[in-house]
Write a protein that holds these residues in place. Sequence first.
Motif, short mmCIF file in Angstrom:
data_model
loop_
_atom_site.label_atom_id
_atom_site.label_comp_id
_atom_site.label_asym_id
_atom_site.label_seq_id
_atom_site.Cartn_x
_atom_site.Cartn_y
_atom_site.Cartn_z
N UNK A 209 5.82 -2.86 11.05
CA UNK A 209 5.38 -3.52 12.27
C UNK A 209 4.18 -2.84 12.90
N UNK A 210 4.07 -1.53 12.75
CA UNK A 210 2.97 -0.75 13.31
C UNK A 210 2.39 0.16 12.24
N UNK A 211 1.64 -0.40 11.29
CA UNK A 211 1.13 0.43 10.19
C UNK A 211 0.16 1.50 10.69
N UNK A 212 0.24 2.67 10.09
CA UNK A 212 -0.69 3.75 10.48
C UNK A 212 -2.11 3.42 10.04
N UNK A 213 -3.08 4.02 10.70
CA UNK A 213 -4.49 3.75 10.36
C UNK A 213 -4.83 4.27 8.98
N UNK A 214 -4.18 5.34 8.57
CA UNK A 214 -4.35 5.88 7.22
C UNK A 214 -3.03 5.70 6.48
N UNK A 215 -3.03 5.02 5.32
CA UNK A 215 -1.78 4.74 4.62
C UNK A 215 -1.01 6.00 4.25
N UNK A 216 0.31 5.89 4.32
CA UNK A 216 1.21 6.97 3.90
C UNK A 216 1.82 6.51 2.59
N UNK A 217 1.21 6.92 1.48
CA UNK A 217 1.55 6.40 0.16
C UNK A 217 3.00 6.65 -0.22
N UNK A 218 3.53 7.83 0.11
CA UNK A 218 4.90 8.14 -0.32
C UNK A 218 5.96 7.42 0.52
N UNK A 219 5.57 6.63 1.50
CA UNK A 219 6.53 5.83 2.28
C UNK A 219 6.43 4.35 1.92
N UNK A 220 5.67 4.06 0.88
CA UNK A 220 5.51 2.68 0.43
C UNK A 220 6.48 2.35 -0.70
N UNK A 221 6.90 1.11 -0.73
CA UNK A 221 7.71 0.59 -1.82
C UNK A 221 6.87 -0.41 -2.61
N UNK A 222 6.98 -0.32 -3.92
CA UNK A 222 6.27 -1.23 -4.83
C UNK A 222 7.27 -2.24 -5.38
N UNK A 223 6.92 -3.51 -5.27
CA UNK A 223 7.76 -4.57 -5.83
C UNK A 223 6.89 -5.42 -6.75
N UNK A 224 7.18 -5.35 -8.05
CA UNK A 224 6.45 -6.15 -9.03
C UNK A 224 7.14 -7.52 -9.09
N UNK A 225 6.38 -8.56 -8.84
CA UNK A 225 6.93 -9.91 -8.85
C UNK A 225 6.99 -10.38 -10.30
N UNK A 226 8.07 -10.00 -10.95
CA UNK A 226 8.18 -10.17 -12.41
C UNK A 226 8.73 -11.53 -12.84
N UNK A 227 9.06 -12.41 -11.90
CA UNK A 227 9.64 -13.70 -12.28
C UNK A 227 8.59 -14.72 -12.73
N UNK A 228 7.32 -14.48 -12.41
CA UNK A 228 6.29 -15.45 -12.78
C UNK A 228 5.01 -14.74 -13.25
N UNK A 229 5.08 -14.06 -14.39
CA UNK A 229 3.87 -13.38 -14.88
C UNK A 229 2.81 -14.40 -15.31
N UNK B 76 -0.31 -10.52 -16.54
CA UNK B 76 -0.60 -10.08 -15.18
C UNK B 76 0.59 -10.31 -14.26
N UNK B 77 0.80 -9.35 -13.38
CA UNK B 77 1.88 -9.43 -12.40
C UNK B 77 1.31 -9.16 -11.01
N UNK B 78 1.76 -9.93 -10.03
CA UNK B 78 1.46 -9.60 -8.65
C UNK B 78 2.36 -8.44 -8.25
N UNK B 79 1.81 -7.55 -7.43
CA UNK B 79 2.52 -6.38 -6.95
C UNK B 79 2.39 -6.34 -5.44
N UNK B 80 3.52 -6.20 -4.76
CA UNK B 80 3.50 -6.08 -3.30
C UNK B 80 3.85 -4.65 -2.92
N UNK B 81 2.95 -4.01 -2.19
CA UNK B 81 3.17 -2.66 -1.68
C UNK B 81 3.38 -2.76 -0.17
N UNK B 82 4.55 -2.35 0.27
CA UNK B 82 4.84 -2.41 1.71
C UNK B 82 5.66 -1.20 2.12
N UNK B 83 5.62 -0.91 3.41
CA UNK B 83 6.39 0.22 3.92
C UNK B 83 7.88 -0.09 3.88
#
Length: 167
Positions: free
Chosen positions: A124-144, A110-117
């Motif tokens: 700082x001002x997230x939209x009320x409806x997520x904009x998926x194609x403006x998100x970055x995925x970061x898999x925290x792979x150092x501590x599975x 298992x890996x934690x995944x952080x999805x952020x703009x």
Amino acid sequence: MAKVNVCNVLVLDNPTRSNNPFQFEITFECMENLPDDLEWKLIYVGSASDEKYDQLLDSVLVGPVPTGKHMFVFQAEPPDPRKLPIDDVVGVTVILLTCCYRNHEFIRIGYFVNNEYIDEELRENPPSSPIFDKLQRNILDTNPRITRFKIDWDDITTDNTESMETC
């Protein structure tokens, strides 16, 4: 004794845009010839509060597997954002990489995944409806988180549910 040892899992293309495929380079060692396939799966946890939002991103069969060291790249498409709760699209979630032999899971990574703009303004001002194609995925792979399950590699028909998971 386990007949398969996962030696290394390398997360490729990380961090990346959330709509890019997941990619893992998996190296494992087989201690004896396995006449049947290993089934690898990648599961995206869509919500911590309800597993009905979990998405099986892909599964791949590898085998029969001869004795020795093996490596392959497992690629899976990202989750369908329309099937995720709006409140769970941005933030931290989990992905699970599992492997089964004869329908019995013997390892779960298992890996934690952080999805952020990517854009500071959207963070700082997230939209009320997520904009998926403006998100970055970061898999925290150092501590599975690695969980191993004891299975009977030769006689899977034995009922040993206390120490064995079914795929």
